[in-house]
Design a protein around this motif. Structure first.
Motif, PDB file in Angstrom:
ATOM      1  N   UNK A 163      48.518  50.366  20.776  1.00 50.52           N
ATOM      2  CA  UNK A 163      49.460  51.096  19.931  1.00 50.52           C
ATOM      3  C   UNK A 163      50.270  52.131  20.695  1.00 50.52           C
ATOM      4  N   UNK A 164      49.636  52.787  21.659  1.00 51.09           N
ATOM      5  CA  UNK A 164      50.303  53.904  22.334  1.00 51.09           C
ATOM      6  C   UNK A 164      50.712  53.576  23.768  1.00 51.09           C
ATOM      7  N   UNK A 165      50.864  52.297  24.047  1.00 51.80           N
ATOM      8  CA  UNK A 165      51.446  51.862  25.311  1.00 51.80           C
ATOM      9  C   UNK A 165      52.948  51.676  25.065  1.00 51.80           C
ATOM     10  N   UNK A 166      53.740  52.628  25.542  1.00 55.22           N
ATOM     11  CA  UNK A 166      55.174  52.616  25.281  1.00 55.22           C
ATOM     12  C   UNK A 166      55.987  52.045  26.443  1.00 55.22           C
ATOM     13  N   UNK A 167      55.317  51.428  27.389  1.00 49.99           N
ATOM     14  CA  UNK A 167      56.021  50.864  28.539  1.00 49.99           C
ATOM     15  C   UNK A 167      56.814  49.630  28.123  1.00 49.99           C
ATOM     16  N   UNK A 168      57.904  49.376  28.817  1.00 49.46           N
ATOM     17  CA  UNK A 168      58.723  48.208  28.583  1.00 49.46           C
ATOM     18  C   UNK A 168      58.319  47.105  29.555  1.00 49.46           C
ATOM     19  N   UNK A 169      58.661  45.846  29.258  1.00 44.39           N
ATOM     20  CA  UNK A 169      58.272  44.762  30.166  1.00 44.39           C
ATOM     21  C   UNK A 169      58.800  44.989  31.579  1.00 44.39           C
ATOM     22  N   UNK A 170      57.922  44.792  32.566  1.00 42.57           N
ATOM     23  CA  UNK A 170      58.324  44.943  33.957  1.00 42.57           C
ATOM     24  C   UNK A 170      58.915  43.647  34.490  1.00 42.57           C
ATOM     25  N   UNK A 171      59.535  43.736  35.638  1.00 43.81           N
ATOM     26  CA  UNK A 171      60.157  42.563  36.241  1.00 43.81           C
ATOM     27  C   UNK A 171      59.081  41.579  36.668  1.00 43.81           C
ATOM     28  N   UNK A 172      59.166  40.354  36.173  1.00 44.16           N
ATOM     29  CA  UNK A 172      58.149  39.346  36.442  1.00 44.16           C
ATOM     30  C   UNK A 172      58.773  38.093  37.033  1.00 44.16           C
ATOM     31  N   UNK A 173      57.921  37.151  37.402  1.00 45.14           N
ATOM     32  CA  UNK A 173      58.357  35.881  37.990  1.00 45.14           C
ATOM     33  C   UNK A 173      59.193  35.108  36.967  1.00 45.14           C
ATOM     34  N   UNK A 174      60.487  35.038  37.224  1.00 46.52           N
ATOM     35  CA  UNK A 174      61.411  34.414  36.275  1.00 46.52           C
ATOM     36  C   UNK A 174      61.171  32.915  36.140  1.00 46.52           C
ATOM     37  N   UNK A 175      60.952  32.235  37.243  1.00 44.42           N
ATOM     38  CA  UNK A 175      60.772  30.783  37.213  1.00 44.42           C
ATOM     39  C   UNK A 175      59.544  30.395  36.403  1.00 44.42           C
ATOM     40  N   UNK A 176      58.426  31.077  36.641  1.00 47.39           N
ATOM     41  CA  UNK A 176      57.194  30.773  35.918  1.00 47.39           C
ATOM     42  C   UNK A 176      57.348  31.072  34.430  1.00 47.39           C
ATOM     43  N   UNK A 177      58.010  32.180  34.103  1.00 48.26           N
ATOM     44  CA  UNK A 177      58.186  32.563  32.706  1.00 48.26           C
ATOM     45  C   UNK A 177      59.030  31.539  31.962  1.00 48.26           C
ATOM     46  N   UNK A 178      60.126  31.098  32.567  1.00 48.99           N
ATOM     47  CA  UNK A 178      61.019  30.164  31.890  1.00 48.99           C
ATOM     48  C   UNK A 178      60.376  28.789  31.727  1.00 48.99           C
ATOM     49  N   UNK A 179      59.642  28.346  32.718  1.00 53.08           N
ATOM     50  CA  UNK A 179      58.970  27.046  32.604  1.00 53.08           C
ATOM     51  C   UNK A 179      57.894  27.061  31.527  1.00 53.08           C
ATOM     52  N   UNK A 180      57.380  28.240  31.227  1.00 53.89           N
ATOM     53  CA  UNK A 180      56.358  28.372  30.193  1.00 53.89           C
ATOM     54  C   UNK A 180      56.972  28.535  28.799  1.00 53.89           C
ATOM     55  N   UNK A 181      58.152  29.180  28.717  1.00 55.23           N
ATOM     56  CA  UNK A 181      58.695  29.581  27.420  1.00 55.23           C
ATOM     57  C   UNK A 181      60.034  28.942  27.050  1.00 55.23           C
ATOM     58  N   UNK A 182      60.436  27.887  27.761  1.00 60.35           N
ATOM     59  CA  UNK A 182      61.745  27.273  27.505  1.00 60.35           C
ATOM     60  C   UNK A 182      61.901  26.737  26.088  1.00 60.35           C
ATOM     61  N   UNK A 183      60.792  26.426  25.423  1.00 60.96           N
ATOM     62  CA  UNK A 183      60.863  25.815  24.089  1.00 60.96           C
ATOM     63  C   UNK A 183      61.071  26.826  22.970  1.00 60.96           C
ATOM     64  N   UNK A 184      61.121  28.123  23.305  1.00 57.65           N
ATOM     65  CA  UNK A 184      61.395  29.125  22.275  1.00 57.65           C
ATOM     66  C   UNK A 184      62.903  29.278  22.098  1.00 57.65           C
ATOM     67  N   UNK A 185      63.368  29.150  20.866  1.00 54.52           N
ATOM     68  CA  UNK A 185      64.789  29.214  20.572  1.00 54.52           C
ATOM     69  C   UNK A 185      65.197  30.659  20.280  1.00 54.52           C
ATOM     70  N   UNK A 186      65.336  31.446  21.339  1.00 54.31           N
ATOM     71  CA  UNK A 186      65.767  32.833  21.197  1.00 54.31           C
ATOM     72  C   UNK A 186      66.978  33.068  22.096  1.00 54.31           C
ATOM     73  N   UNK A 187      67.691  34.154  21.850  1.00 55.94           N
ATOM     74  CA  UNK A 187      68.875  34.453  22.644  1.00 55.94           C
ATOM     75  C   UNK A 187      68.500  34.778  24.081  1.00 55.94           C
ATOM     76  N   UNK A 188      69.465  34.590  24.985  1.00 59.81           N
ATOM     77  CA  UNK A 188      69.212  34.873  26.404  1.00 59.81           C
ATOM     78  C   UNK A 188      68.815  36.326  26.630  1.00 59.81           C
ATOM     79  N   UNK A 189      69.352  37.225  25.814  1.00 54.99           N
ATOM     80  CA  UNK A 189      69.023  38.643  26.004  1.00 54.99           C
ATOM     81  C   UNK A 189      67.529  38.895  25.775  1.00 54.99           C
ATOM     82  N   UNK A 190      66.887  38.058  24.928  1.00 51.26           N
ATOM     83  CA  UNK A 190      65.441  38.189  24.724  1.00 51.26           C
ATOM     84  C   UNK A 190      64.684  37.771  25.983  1.00 51.26           C
ATOM     85  N   UNK A 191      65.081  36.637  26.545  1.00 53.56           N
ATOM     86  CA  UNK A 191      64.456  36.189  27.791  1.00 53.56           C
ATOM     87  C   UNK A 191      64.655  37.240  28.882  1.00 53.56           C
TER      88      UNK A 191
END
Length: 267
Positions: A163-191
């Protein structure tokens, strides 16, 4: 009532359906405390499937992508209540009571909460207030949100670090993330946000890695997966298109035929 976009999130949402509802994808921008009144909710975050039945309580962590299906009971109505715990309210509670996250939690996207009489009493108290989100009820609404936070900490103290972790997502491995989450239909700004990047940086990094624009890569990758699921797994096109982030069957069929020279129903 359907789930809302980020800039329209209600603090308390009452969800009711008479028929099976396949909602597709949802980006969860805030923590959500929910109670399943009737029917079944099936959710999937890309790693794990979660099933919640009548009487179950759940806590959805912010900044996650999920797919969900709402199933009403036989001859009945799907019903649930969800309380959205926004960051401003949580920051104020943190300042007022001295709560702070001690450790960063990387747990599941959705947590099943053990049934407790305090949870049930709280959710029951919301039932008469279906118009609580109407103008003029801001102070009462604020009190109910604070009550939910303090109740969660009382019954499930381990949620303090979530609840009290206010940190934002840090920079992560883009290739691994996209290969895992490509099937989610969200805007590019979300990715972009979930990989710790601005939209411009996301697009630039993406093209360095994949040598193609994000939108073209997403369509190609989804069609590639669709071909595999239909041909090798025997799935129907009507099941595949939603699973892979296409908004409607006709658009999926057109794109599939253009890519493979044959309609998906002919594979």
């Amino acid at each position: 009532m359907t789930l809302h976009e980020e800039n329209q999130l209600p603090s308390i949402a009452y969800s009711c359906y008479f028929t099976r509802s396949r909602e597709g994808e949802q980006f969860v921008p805030e923590h959500v405390f929910s109670y399943q009144i009737a029917g079944t909710l099936i959710t999937n975050d890309g790693n794990k499937e979660y099933i919640f039945n009548e009487g179950d309580f759940r806590f959805s962590r912010r900044n996650h992508l999920v797919k969900f299906i709402k199933q009403p009971p036989k001859d009945g109505e799907f019903k649930s209540i969800s309380v959205y715990l926004d960051q401003e309210t949580l920051r104020n509670v943190s300042l007022d009571y001295g709560y702070k996250a001690q450790h960063t939690q990387n747990s599941d996207a959705i947590l099943e909460l053990k049934p407790d009489p305090l949870y049930k009493s709280y959710m029951d108290s919301l039932m008469p207030y279906q118009q609580l989100t109407q103008p003029g009820n801001e102070h009462l609404l604020s009190l109910k949100l604070r009550e939910a936070i303090l109740l969660l900490l009382k019954v499930s103290p381990e949620l303090n670090d979530v609840l009290f972790d206010f940190s934002e997502p840090g920079k992560i491995d883009l290739e691994a993330f996209m290969n895992k989450n490509f099937h989610f239909n969200v805007e590019l700004k979300r990715f972009a946000y979930l990989t710790g990047r601005s939209l411009a940086t996301f697009k630039r990094d993406f093209e360095k890695i994949f040598h193609i624009s994000p939108s073209r890569w997403l369509q190609h990758r989804r069609l590639q997966e669709a071909y595999y699921l239909i041909k090798e797994r025997g799935k129907a096109p009507s099941d595949v298109y939603l699973e892979l982030g296409f908004e409607d069957l006709s658009h999926f069929s057109f794109a599939f035929k253009k890519a493979y020279g044959v309609a998906p129903s002919r594979i």
